[in-house]
Every structure is written in C-alpha cells, then in structure tokens.
Design an enzyme around this catalytic site. Structure first.
Site, mmCIF file in Angstrom:
data_model
loop_
_atom_site.group_PDB
_atom_site.id
_atom_site.type_symbol
_atom_site.label_atom_id
_atom_site.label_comp_id
_atom_site.label_asym_id
_atom_site.label_seq_id
_atom_site.Cartn_x
_atom_site.Cartn_y
_atom_site.Cartn_z
ATOM 1 N N GLU A 228 -85.353 18.013 2.432
ATOM 2 C CA GLU A 228 -85.746 18.202 3.998
ATOM 3 C C GLU A 228 -84.624 16.867 4.300
ATOM 4 O OE1 GLU A 228 -86.846 20.630 5.504
ATOM 5 O OE2 GLU A 228 -87.688 21.751 3.634
ATOM 6 N N CYS A 262 -87.487 13.297 12.481
ATOM 7 C CA CYS A 262 -86.280 14.020 12.124
ATOM 8 C C CYS A 262 -85.543 14.822 12.938
ATOM 9 C CB CYS A 262 -86.539 14.585 10.757
ATOM 10 S SG CYS A 262 -87.908 15.562 10.760
HETATM 11 P P1 NAD Z 1 -85.358 7.627 2.652
HETATM 12 O O1 NAD Z 1 -84.355 8.493 2.333
HETATM 13 O O2 NAD Z 1 -85.001 6.155 2.895
HETATM 14 O O3 NAD Z 1 -86.561 7.420 1.923
HETATM 15 C C1 NAD Z 1 -87.450 8.802 1.562
HETATM 16 C C2 NAD Z 1 -88.125 8.612 0.212
HETATM 17 O O4 NAD Z 1 -87.098 8.267 -0.755
HETATM 18 C C3 NAD Z 1 -89.125 7.354 0.301
HETATM 19 O O5 NAD Z 1 -90.162 7.879 -0.501
HETATM 20 C C4 NAD Z 1 -88.242 6.514 -0.772
HETATM 21 O O6 NAD Z 1 -88.958 5.684 -1.721
HETATM 22 C C5 NAD Z 1 -87.735 7.361 -1.636
HETATM 23 N N1 NAD Z 1 -86.393 6.930 -2.041
HETATM 24 C C6 NAD Z 1 -85.576 5.636 -1.818
HETATM 25 N N2 NAD Z 1 -84.690 5.593 -2.654
HETATM 26 C C7 NAD Z 1 -84.724 6.597 -3.884
HETATM 27 C C8 NAD Z 1 -83.608 7.069 -4.637
HETATM 28 N N3 NAD Z 1 -82.752 6.445 -4.948
HETATM 29 N N4 NAD Z 1 -84.132 8.222 -5.153
HETATM 30 C C9 NAD Z 1 -85.257 9.025 -4.997
HETATM 31 N N5 NAD Z 1 -85.967 8.700 -3.864
HETATM 32 C C10 NAD Z 1 -85.722 7.463 -3.218
HETATM 33 O O7 NAD Z 1 -85.733 8.042 4.266
HETATM 34 P P2 NAD Z 1 -86.774 7.493 5.404
HETATM 35 O O8 NAD Z 1 -86.204 6.177 6.023
HETATM 36 O O9 NAD Z 1 -88.117 7.364 4.747
HETATM 37 O O10 NAD Z 1 -87.025 8.584 6.464
HETATM 38 C C11 NAD Z 1 -86.144 8.631 7.438
HETATM 39 C C12 NAD Z 1 -85.023 9.754 7.230
HETATM 40 O O11 NAD Z 1 -85.629 10.958 6.588
HETATM 41 C C13 NAD Z 1 -84.387 10.220 8.222
HETATM 42 O O12 NAD Z 1 -82.929 10.668 7.999
HETATM 43 C C14 NAD Z 1 -84.859 11.451 8.649
HETATM 44 O O13 NAD Z 1 -84.125 12.519 9.443
HETATM 45 C C15 NAD Z 1 -85.464 12.109 7.318
HETATM 46 N N6 NAD Z 1 -86.733 13.014 7.488
HETATM 47 C C16 NAD Z 1 -86.492 14.312 7.501
HETATM 48 C C17 NAD Z 1 -87.268 15.308 7.697
HETATM 49 C C18 NAD Z 1 -87.597 16.836 7.462
HETATM 50 O O14 NAD Z 1 -88.413 17.482 7.488
HETATM 51 N N7 NAD Z 1 -86.112 17.161 7.348
HETATM 52 C C19 NAD Z 1 -88.604 14.934 8.016
HETATM 53 C C20 NAD Z 1 -88.606 13.368 8.370
HETATM 54 C C21 NAD Z 1 -87.610 12.526 7.988
#
Ligand code: NAD
Length: 493
Positions: A228, A262
């Site tokens: 997502e 998002c």
């Molecule tokens: P992010 O990708 O930085 O982090 C999300 C999660 O991934 C966190 O729990 C983090 O600890 C983990 N993470 C970080 N590095 C990782 C790695 N190398 N491997 C695996 N996991 C890792 O995102 P964010 O800043 O927390 O959220 C914002 C982003 O999320 C935006 O791009 C937004 O559009 C997206 N988002 C999507 C949805 C959806 O439903 N499609 C909903 C909310 C947010």
C-alpha cells in the site's frame, strides 16, 4: 485531551516476554500447528476484543498519536481512525459468516457428475508494517481483515510515532496472546529484519521507495506481499464544476491531517480560463476552515521538523523555478514558522514546472500545486503521462464527463465530487495500482487477501476420468472426438 505518554521508549518492544521477531514468529507458527484453524465464533470474538479496545482506549490512543505529532486534532483521529475502524469491525462481524461459507463453482460438462467449490482458509502468520500518518487506522485496519480471515498477526508500526506504538503494543498485549497478535517496534533496521521474515503474507503500507526494498526482501522467502504505497493523486476539476462547492470539498480533504494523507489531493488541474476564480475560492476556503494557523486546535502539526523543512524546500524550489506562491492574506499575516508551532500555512503553487520537486514528489503536506488546462483530454493526458496514482478525484455534475474521466484514467481508487471518502467505505477494495501499490484490502477484499482460495473438486461415483482410462478401447474412440467437439471419430494416425 491529555497528551501524557512516557517518552523513554525502548526499541524492539513486543507484546510478550519474547522480544525477538523471529522467535515470535516461531511461537505463532507452533501455536498454529498445535490448534485447528479458528472458526467463525473465535474470529468474531477476536474482532469484538479489538472493538472493545477501540471503544475503551480510543482516547488514550489519540493522546499518544497527538503527542507524537506534537498535536493532532482530536476530531481527525475520531473521523479518520476510530469511526472507520469500528465500522469495518461491524461490517466484518455482519458478513463474516457469508464470507467464510464454501463457494460453489461450476463443473465443466466433461467432468460431470461432480462438485466443485472454493474454501477460503487462513494463510497462517501475517506481517503488517504501518506508517506514521494514520498509525491507528493503518495498523488496526489490516489487522481486522487478517483476523477475520483467521490468521495470526505480527505488527510493526512506525518509529515516527513511538508513543502510539508503545501504547498499541501494551493494549493489544492486554487483550491477545502474543501467539495470536504481537507488536514489534523499532526503526528501519528492525523493519528490515521484520520484512525478511518468512511470513505467509506481508502487508506493507508506506512510501514507494521503501516498498521496493520490502518487495525485494520478501522475494528471498517467496513471501506474498500487499504493498500500500503513495504517489501523487490528481484532482481533475471539470469545466462545469462549481468553484465554491469544489473548493470547499477539495480543501477539507487536502488540509485534513495537514495534508499528511496518502490519498490527499496532491495537485489540481483546473480549466485555464477559470484559474483565478478557483485559486481565490481555494484560498478563501482554507481560511474559512482554519481562520488562524498557530495554535489552532483543529489544525494538525507536521510530524517533525525534518518533514516541515522538506515542505518548505519544496515550495522554495517551485518558486525559484517560476511558480507563484499563493496564501490567504490572513494566513500570510501570521508570519514565520517558529510562531506557527510546527504547523504549515496552506499554500497553493500556481504554474509549478513539470520537473519541479512539487510536481515530481508526493507532497504529503498542505501544499497544493494548481495547473491550468485547455481541454479535458489534455488534462487526462497529463494524468496518464505520470505513474498510476493511488487515488483520483474528479469534480463534475455531468455524468458523461464523469464516465469519460473514469474510463480514460486508472488509479487505485477514486471519489467523484469529493476526496478521500472512498477509503472509508467498508465494502470497497482499497489499494493502489502499479507504483502506488499491489493488491487491495478492506471488507471482503481484505478477507480474501488474507485467505487462501483453495479450489476443491469431488467427482461423482461415475467419473469420466476413470471411465476414460487405459487400456483405451471403443469407448475412448467414441468419446474423445466428442470431447474435442468433433462429430465423428478420426482414425488415429
Ligand atoms: P516509510 O516507507 O518511510 O515507512 C513505513 C514503514 O516502513 C515504517 O514502519 C518503517 O519503519 C518501515 N521501514 C523503513 N525502512 C524500511 C526498510 N528498509 N524495510 C522495511 N521497512 C522499512 O513511510 P512513512 O514515511 O511512514 O509514510 C508515508 C508514506 O506512506 C507516503 O508515501 C504515503 O503515501 C504512504 N502511505 C500509503 C498509504 C496507503 O494506504 N497506500 C497509507 C498511508 C501512507
């Protein structure tokens, strides 16, 4: 709302004495092997426990989220997290029996008599990784679907909301055995190790860049993923759209959670000749919704100084590249960032170049690039030149225009004459397409996502398969041509 939550939070907290994620997964697997898959009554009991948690501890969870944000408007937690989650649980409780029923399928005539059906069985142990922007909705939402499908779950919330994550771990541990639901907390290293675990399914919500790394890690263990992700969700304002109504609806969606959504409208395409009218209406609406910015309890803060800086940079870069930066005079008068206590003034960017950061990157804040278009098809072409978005919004009262826009574009989901709201419909699939995500969940789609659809066939007592077995004689010679749709048998060459 009290924002009291302890600040000293250790990484790697889990809902149980056993802290290592790998050992937790082993414990969940051992428990799954030792017990039969959960029946409808057990799944309903789990969902009711979750509902009780949200009902009884929703305010404490809000307090933790708000402390992590510096301030999160209480109505936003209620409207975007607690209410849709409780609605999703109610929906699952009402429909679970129907979803779990074996589904009869047709049998090909040549395999008659026989019965075919699909049984939806739990996948096993599901991993969920969630982001910070709606930390409750994006952790508990997938958890609801995974529990409805009878799975065990390990959850890794974002390190950017540590108070929330610790509170969630504590509340889930009080209601679920770690063999059923466990929370693992920590930063990117913990997340990386988490995503390398051999789950039966991994649902990741976060940025497209990290999503790529998650898919790579999951490939090593052949773990199926639901991603997502994010992206730039366009708003197509059709020539017939009413400026005041459109501006009101668009800005409510854009400024909700200060744009840190998002599926927030990312940029707007407006008929060229109506640009002044629309930008005026958008700014007026921003000021009407939030008459002041600093210390406005209705206006959520940007999650961190780093994120605030990124947004500031995005605006500056667009301005340097020739975009006009528009703010409501009342907001402009409020002055500089320190006085705004971590909040950002709603900002429009008019004419940001296609290759500026504001038009390349997901905005994720209260900044809205507005672009003019000459014909609707030109606007559609502009949307289609970009990666497929998570959401698309279209404002029009004309059904033909609505059909035209929906038919000629593709996005994860869409709302017509509104923003964001498709996500809160429990009976709609929610997910992206291409770079904005893989796979969908919510409601029955979520139940199916976390179930294995097992196709089962039971032949009748007289079976064509056993009748047409070697040694082949006259019966085969007669029947095989019929099965091929030929009237007469042909001599074998
Ligand atoms: P992010 O990708 O930085 O982090 C999300 C999660 O991934 C966190 O729990 C983090 O600890 C983990 N993470 C970080 N590095 C990782 C790695 N190398 N491997 C695996 N996991 C890792 O995102 P964010 O800043 O927390 O959220 C914002 C982003 O999320 C935006 O791009 C937004 O559009 C997206 N988002 C999507 C949805 C959806 O439903 N499609 C909903 C909310 C947010």
């Amino acid at each position: 709302m009290p924002d009291h939550v302890p600040a000293d939070l250790p990484d790697g907290v889990s809902a149980g004495p056993d802290r290592a994620p790998r050992r937790l997964l082993d414990r969940q697997r051992a428990a799954a092997a030792a017990a039969p898959p959960s029946d409808a009554a057990q799944r309903r009991a789990s969902l009711r426990r979750l509902d009780a948690l949200l009902h009884q501890d929703g305010d404490r969870l809000h307090a933790a989220v708000s402390a992590d944000f510096g301030h999160r408007a209480y109505p936003e937690t209620v409207l975007a997290e607690l209410v849709p989650l409780r609605a999703a649980i109610g929906f699952a409780l009402r429909h679970l029996g129907h979803w779990m029923r074996p589904r009869r399928r047709r049998v090909a005539w040549s395999f008659q008599p026989g019965t075919a059906w699909v049984l939806h069985q739990p996948l096993g142990c599901v991993g969920i990784v969630s982001p910070w922007n709606y930390p409750l909705f994006l952790s508990i939402g997938p958890l609801i679907d995974a529990l409805a499908a009878g799975n065990r779950v390990m959850l890794k919330p974002s390190e950017l909301t540590p108070r929330f994550s610790a509170r969630l771990a504590e509340l889930l541990a009080a209601r679920f055995e770690p063999e059923q639901v466990a929370v693992v907390t920590g930063g990117p290293e913990v997340a990386q190790a988490f995503c390398a675990l051999p789950f039966d399914h991994l649902l990741f919500t976060g940025s497209t860049a990290v999503g790529r790394a998650v898919m790579r890690a999951a490939a090593e263990t052949l773990t199926p993923v639901t991603l997502e992700l994010g992206g730039k969700s366009p708003v197509l304002v059709a020539p017939d759209a009413d400026p005041v109504r459109t501006a009101r609806s668009l800005m409510i969606g854009k400024l909700f959670n200060a744009g840190q959504t998002c599926i927030a409208p990312d940029y707007a395409l407006v008929p060229q000749h109506r640009l002044p009218e629309f930008t005026g209406a958008l700014l007026a609406e921003a000021a009407r919704l939030y008459p002041r910015i600093a210390d406005n309890p209705d206006y959520t803060r940007i999650i961190s100084e780093r994120h605030l800086d990124r947004l500031g940079h995005l605006v500056d870069e667009a301005a340097e590249r020739g975009a006009a930066v528009l703010r409501d005079p009342a907001h402009q008068a409020e002055g500089d960032r320190p006085r705004l206590s971590g909040r950002m003034v709603p900002t429009l960017l008019l004419g940001a170049p296609d290759d500026s950061e504001a038009m390349r990157d997901e905005i994720f804040g209260p900044v809205l690039p507005v672009l003019g278009y000459r014909t609707l098809d030109e606007a559609i072409a502009l949307v289609n030149r970009r990666p497929r978005p998570l959401a698309l919004y279209c404002y029009t009262d004309d059904r033909d225009t609505e059909r035209h826009v929906l038919r000629h574009t593709l996005s994860g989901g869409a709302t017509v004459n509104g923003t964001i709201l498709h996500c809160a419909q429990p009976d709609l699939p929610f997910g992206g397409v291409g770079p904005s995500g893989t796979g969908a969940y919510h409601g029955e789609t979520g139940f199916l996502r976390f179930s294995h659809a097992r196709g089962i066939y039971r032949p009748g007592r007289i079976s064509g398969f056993t009748t047409l077995a070697p040694p082949h004689g006259r019966l085969s010679a007669r029947l095989l041509p019929l099965m091929l749709g030929r009237r007469r048998s042909r001599p074998a060459s």
